[in-house]
Design an enzyme around this catalytic site. Structure first.
Site, mmCIF file in Angstrom:
data_model
loop_
_atom_site.group_PDB
_atom_site.id
_atom_site.type_symbol
_atom_site.label_atom_id
_atom_site.label_comp_id
_atom_site.label_asym_id
_atom_site.label_seq_id
_atom_site.Cartn_x
_atom_site.Cartn_y
_atom_site.Cartn_z
ATOM 1 N N HIS A 1 1.037 -1.127 -0.030
ATOM 2 C CA HIS A 1 -0.015 0.088 0.074
ATOM 3 C C HIS A 1 0.879 1.274 -0.063
ATOM 4 O O HIS A 1 0.588 2.098 -0.770
ATOM 5 C CB HIS A 1 -0.927 0.024 1.418
ATOM 6 C CG HIS A 1 -2.221 -0.989 1.252
ATOM 7 N ND1 HIS A 1 -2.601 -1.589 2.203
ATOM 8 C CD2 HIS A 1 -2.926 -1.291 0.098
ATOM 9 C CE1 HIS A 1 -3.528 -2.225 1.831
ATOM 10 N NE2 HIS A 1 -3.502 -2.165 0.566
ATOM 11 N N CYS B 1 -1.079 -4.058 -16.520
ATOM 12 C CA CYS B 1 -1.798 -3.109 -15.887
ATOM 13 C C CYS B 1 -0.983 -3.236 -14.322
ATOM 14 O O CYS B 1 -1.764 -2.549 -13.481
ATOM 15 C CB CYS B 1 -3.338 -3.210 -16.113
ATOM 16 S SG CYS B 1 -3.727 -5.030 -15.168
#
Length: 556
Positions: free
Chosen positions: A186, A486
């Site tokens: 994160h 991606c």
């Protein structure tokens, strides 16, 4: 004396400044018994603290937007977990104070998650942060966090909780270095979104002395402690040259000899669109739709709500390509109304497309909403399924798209090694592939993307991972179809050249990385990219692969 340390560079740029350490939360309240008649009051205090912390996390998410918003809303749901709250109230009923009950209840839940294996390590870190915030509120003390400073600095931490990373002020925090984390954690993802240079997984980062001058190179992962004036001048020059190259680069992504490599943006919702447009994204290569489902974990959002959100993104890219990933629930993104509560290993269980096929009404509503949102718009809509394992999965998804009346291309994400190995089979059912390199690395190397101890296996330069990318791209080329990337691998400018050389037809990344990738691609021919790709695949380690590609592209 100047010394050099090396971690994992996860966000481009150079930061030179003094070390400031993140406050550490040592918030274990004392264990003391309360009279039985105080239990209702303590239970009320606990409930109020939980609700206040959840509201604060949601508010931080609303301010940050994009990826950060989805992460923080998931943390807010964690704070309000009804089972955890029930455990807190039980402990208070038998004599614990509110703060001690919260501490002990979270500790018990933490032990359960840790015992479930490394796959849930990322949730453990977030759980610790939620616990500390609730306990701090109950104790009436400030939550230890980002240091208070009027002067710019480089932030050092064991790890950064999403709630801290999301609201960092880039005018004060020049860059950050963490002891834990990995390239797809994160903290890394949010650092790239903020455009702050960052290095993670640096052993001994916490030993850097407060006030020491350091230079952080977020591209190479190098940390220069007490750098000389010459070294600072060298790094500053290199940073200025990069900025000049970025300013001179514009237009569609392409190699120097004109081979087109469309550069698309990863977006987590409408809030991410302005940055993508400003960076010159040629469309969206990954539209994550989970943000819509995190507002209420007990039920799916209405079709009307979905149509409104999807249309906002589609309208921003007239004549552009927008690739939407349908809901990827499960594992680290659990939803009460979809996700089994008792899976022994959620990352290897019912997640992604498997979840949607078990709940066809949720998939049908989402596909119908996408069909309605795209009506009358000149956008090239493509819709893809996460966690496709084989041709049967691909067929089930394509059939669902057709049944919903969706006029778009249907695709499959390659995140499981079986999908890469059998890509031509899958392409008999769908029209394109999109490689999610974060999860593909996780499943190829059995290495959780949130665990710093195995971060070397999450390195997208691993030759085995490049082999799987090549297999997918070759299959797509043989079928006359497209194959994009991606995952976070696309945000590495050097690796972007290698991916183009492997045959990848488009690259999607956080908006902040697009100018870097565009400028680097424009320096090299397709033939150079192909030679760099061959050299990287011939290596035995990620570091050797990077060096080999660098040598080819620099003409050494």
């Amino acid at each position: 004396m100047e010394t050099t340390l090396r971690g994992v560079g996860v966000s481009h740029g150079v930061a030179i400044g003094e070390v400031r350490h993140m406050g550490t939360a040592v918030l274990e309240p004392p264990a003391r018994q309360i009279p039985a008649d105080e239990a209702p009051r303590e239970q009320g205090r606990a409930r109020q603290a939980v609700e206040a912390v959840a509201a604060d996390l949601v508010a931080r998410g609303n301010l940050a937007g994009g990826e950060a918003q989805a992460v923080l809303e998931a943390q807010a749901m964690m704070a309000q977990d009804p089972e955890l709250m029930a455990d807190v109230e039980r402990r208070i009923a038998v004599g614990s104070t509110a703060e001690r009950a919260v501490f002990d209840a979270f500790a018990a839940y933490r032990a359960l998650l840790a015992g479930a294996g490394d796959y849930l390590a990322g949730r453990v870190a977030d759980l610790d942060d939620v616990r500390n915030r609730i306990v701090a509120r109950l104790l009436g003390v400030p939550m230890p966090g980002v240091p208070d400073s009027d002067e710019p600095y480089v932030l050092i931490a064991r790890d950064l909780a999403p709630a801290d990373t999301a609201l960092l002020d880039p005018t004060l925090v020049l860059g950050f270095v963490t002891e834990e984390g990995g390239p797809t954690s994160h903290s890394a993802i949010l650092a790239r979104a903020l455009g702050v240079p960052a290095v993670v997984a640096l052993p001994g980062a916490g030993d850097l002395v407060e006030g020491t001058l350091i230079a952080v190179d977020g591209s190479t992962g190098e940390i220069f402690v007490s750098p000389s004036e010459e070294k600072r001048a060298e790094l500053t020059r290199a940073a200025e040259e990069r900025r000049a190259a970025l300013a001179a680069s514009s237009g569609p992504g392409a190699t120097s000899d004109g081979h087109k490599v469309p550069l698309l943006a990863n977006v987590g919702g409408p809030a991410d669109v302005p940055a993508a447009v400003e960076a010159g994204a040629e469309g969206v290569g990954l539209f994550r739709t989970e943000f819509l489902f995190l507002d209420d974990s007990t039920q799916a959002p209405s079709e009307e709500k979905q149509v409104e959100a999807y249309r906002q993104v589609l309208e921003a890219f007239p004549e552009g390509r927008v690739v939407v990933r349908v809901l990827d629930a499960g594992a680290d993104k659990p939803l009460d109304f979809l996700t089994p509560a008792d899976e022994p290993n959620p990352a290897l269980g019912v997640r992604g497309l498997r979840t949607l096929l078990d709940h066809p009404e949720v998939l049908r509503t989402q596909l119908t909403a996408l069909a309605k949102a795209s009506e009358g718009l000149p956008v090239y809509l493509e819709v893809m399924a996460p966690m496709v394992a084989d041709r049967l999965d691909a067929k089930a998804f394509a059939d669902a798209c057709r049944e919903a009346g969706l006029r778009a291309k249907f695709g499959a994400m390659v995140e499981i090694p079986s999908a890469a190995l059998r890509a031509r089979s899958i392409l008999q059912e769908v029209e394109f592939l999109s490689l999610g390199t974060n999860d593909l690395a996780q499943y190829t190397f059995a290495a959780d993307r949130q665990v710093g101890a195995v971060s070397r296996l999450q390195d997208p330069w691993q030759p085995a991972l490049l082999d799987l990318v090549a297999a997918s791209a070759e299959a797509a080329q043989a079928e006359g179809k497209s194959c994009g990337v991606c995952g976070e691998a696309a945000s590495d400018p050097l690796l972007a050249c290698v991916l183009a050389g492997l045959g990848v037809t488009s690259l999607s990344m956080g908006a902040a990385s697009i100018p870097y990738v565009r400028a680097t691609l424009a320096k090299h021919t397709l033939a150079q990219c192909e030679r760099a790709a061959s050299a990287a695949r011939a290596a035995d380690t990620a570091e050797d692969a990077r060096r080999a590609a660098q040598a080819v592209l620099s003409g050494e």
